[in-house]
Write an enzyme that holds these catalytic residues in place. Structure first.
Site, mmCIF file in Angstrom:
data_model
loop_
_atom_site.group_PDB
_atom_site.id
_atom_site.type_symbol
_atom_site.label_atom_id
_atom_site.label_comp_id
_atom_site.label_asym_id
_atom_site.label_seq_id
_atom_site.Cartn_x
_atom_site.Cartn_y
_atom_site.Cartn_z
ATOM 1 N N ASP A 105 0.808 -1.224 0.000
ATOM 2 C CA ASP A 105 0.000 0.000 0.000
ATOM 3 C C ASP A 105 0.839 1.270 0.000
ATOM 4 O O ASP A 105 0.291 2.371 -0.142
ATOM 5 C CB ASP A 105 -0.952 0.008 1.210
ATOM 6 C CG ASP A 105 -2.132 -0.927 1.009
ATOM 7 O OD1 ASP A 105 -2.577 -1.077 -0.140
ATOM 8 O OD2 ASP A 105 -2.595 -1.523 1.995
ATOM 9 N N ASP B 297 -5.106 -5.014 -6.240
ATOM 10 C CA ASP B 297 -4.922 -3.609 -5.857
ATOM 11 C C ASP B 297 -3.506 -3.108 -6.177
ATOM 12 O O ASP B 297 -3.297 -1.925 -6.447
ATOM 13 C CB ASP B 297 -5.165 -3.421 -4.345
ATOM 14 C CG ASP B 297 -6.255 -4.311 -3.779
ATOM 15 O OD1 ASP B 297 -6.468 -5.406 -4.318
ATOM 16 O OD2 ASP B 297 -6.874 -3.936 -2.786
#
Ligand code: GLY
Length: 405
Positions: free
Chosen positions: A119, A180
């Site tokens: 992330d 993602d």
């Protein structure tokens, strides 16, 4: 006054005509961005003075952003700075620029520790990437280059992808890659061509190729998670973390795929990636409900009674505005119409928060299987919505979206 009345009557007639022909009204990027600017000002007035937190969501009847600590474990900390930069791009308001710079600065300590997970790309590129794009300040570039070096340490050459969650290797029984992460390749591409390690480009391409080979079903829908043997690199299985089940099409996962492969094509100009971006976009578009905002998972057996995910719609609208510029004529027309229809829906009463809370949009879903953020306003929905509106405004002004960087 009289003139305005005539104009409004003509607009009303035109809208009624569209409705009777089954068409959706077009989004109006100027008016929609003005709305976002108003909401940003409201939010800034209501945010806590605490400099260690960032807006994350607004649930239920709450009116103001619930905030979470700024840290590598909180994947959404970079979206609010990004929202502020996009709002500054529209408004050119120095107060918004200062707020954006301050919010961006607060993320920097994240790089003082070893990388926590993939992330880092969301955290540092949505914030510093936009800061650099709009100001040219070299400090922002250096931070992105450092962040890319950190992210690159998650690359496993035996597998050919970035490890998403080091903390879950045991749970999954191997190297886990999630859809993602396709979004985080943009930071690697940026670093490779802006003074960082050229190896970042190779990692990004390898990740995209390996993911294209294993992370999708034959129809172009994706798994959320792909598990690989960490030593041999063999693909072990596809499964889900945030979707309905292992064989379902989780809307935001598919949205990340559409956006990610569009970026990979932009950066490589490799036809395979363009064909693939179109394939993963087409399977998504084929299954959309009438208002073009997907169910949180296309395979939730509740069908149209399942919660919608405005965040996926915003991500895809933004991606299609770019993909339209690369695709063949028929597909370009399809993506053109689809992105505008999505933005018109998101800007309508059903999804716009209006005076209900400080966000731009209602009705997103965070992590349905965990019962978390179901039917909420979530900061990344707002981020991709304001990005898409800025892109649409540029497109309507005849600017080349491909040169957005
Ligand atoms: N894990 C990122 C997302 O919820 O899309």
């Amino acid at each position: 006054m009289r003139y305005n009345k005539v104009v409004y009557s003509l607009m009303a007639l035109a809208l009624a005509g569209c409705a009777s022909m089954g068409k959706t009204a077009e989004p109006d990027p100027e008016a929609d961005l003005a709305y976002c600017n108003e909401k940003v000002r409201e939010a800034l007035a209501h945010l806590p003075a605490d400099s260690t937190v960032m807006p994350r969501n607004i649930e239920g009847d709450a009116r103001h952003w619930a905030c979470r600590p700024i840290c590598a474990e909180e994947w959404c900390s970079g979206f609010w700075p990004g929202v502020l930069w996009y709002d500054y791009e529209y408004s050119r308001d120095p107060a918004v620029r200062d707020a954006a710079a301050e919010a961006t600065r607060r993320l920097e300590p994240i790089l003082d520790k070893p990388v926590f997970d993939h992330d880092l790309g969301f955290l540092m590129y949505c914030s510093f990437g936009n800061a650099y794009r709009l100001t040219g300040d070299d400090h922002y570039r250096k931070v992105i280059v450092n962040a890319a070096d950190s992210l690159a340490t998650l690359f496993n050459p035996a597998v050919g992808t970035l490890l998403a969650w080091p903390r879950h290797v045991k749970d999954y029984g191997g190297h886990n890659t999630i859809m993602d992460t396709m979004i985080n390749l943009e930071m690697l591409f940026f670093a490779a061509k802006n003074g960082g390690n050229p190896y970042c480009y190779d990692i990004a391409v390898s990740h995209a190729e390996t993911t294209m080979r294993h992370h999708f079903r034959p129809d172009g829908s994706c798994y959320h998670v792909a598990v690989y043997d960490s030593e041999t690199g063999n693909f072990l299985r596809g499964c889900t973390h945030q979707g309905y089940d292992d064989s379902s099409m989780w809307a935001r996962g598919q949205a990340w795929a559409i956006y990610g492969y569009t970026v990979v094509y932009r950066e490589t100009r490799d036809q395979r990636f363009l064909d693939f971006a179109c394939k993963v976009a087409d399977v998504y578009l084929d299954r959309l409900p009438d208002d073009s905002v997907p169910l949180w998972d296309f395979d939730d057996p509740r069908g149209l009674d399942a919660p919608r995910d405005a965040s996926a719609a915003a991500v895809v609208a933004s991606a299609l505005l770019e993909l339209e510029g690369y695709a063949d004529k028929d597909r370009a027309a399809r993506y053109h119409d689809a992105s505008r229809k999505m933005l018109a829906s998101l800007g309508g009463d059903a999804y716009r928060s209006g005076d209900r809370n400080d966000s731009f949009l209602l009705h997103s879903v965070g992590h349905h299987p965990a019962g978390s953020e179901i039917d909420a306003s979530i900061i990344y929905a707002d981020y991709y919505y304001i990005e898409a509106l800025n892109r649409l405004k540029k497109a309507e002004n005849g600017d080349n979206l491909v040169a957005k960087k």
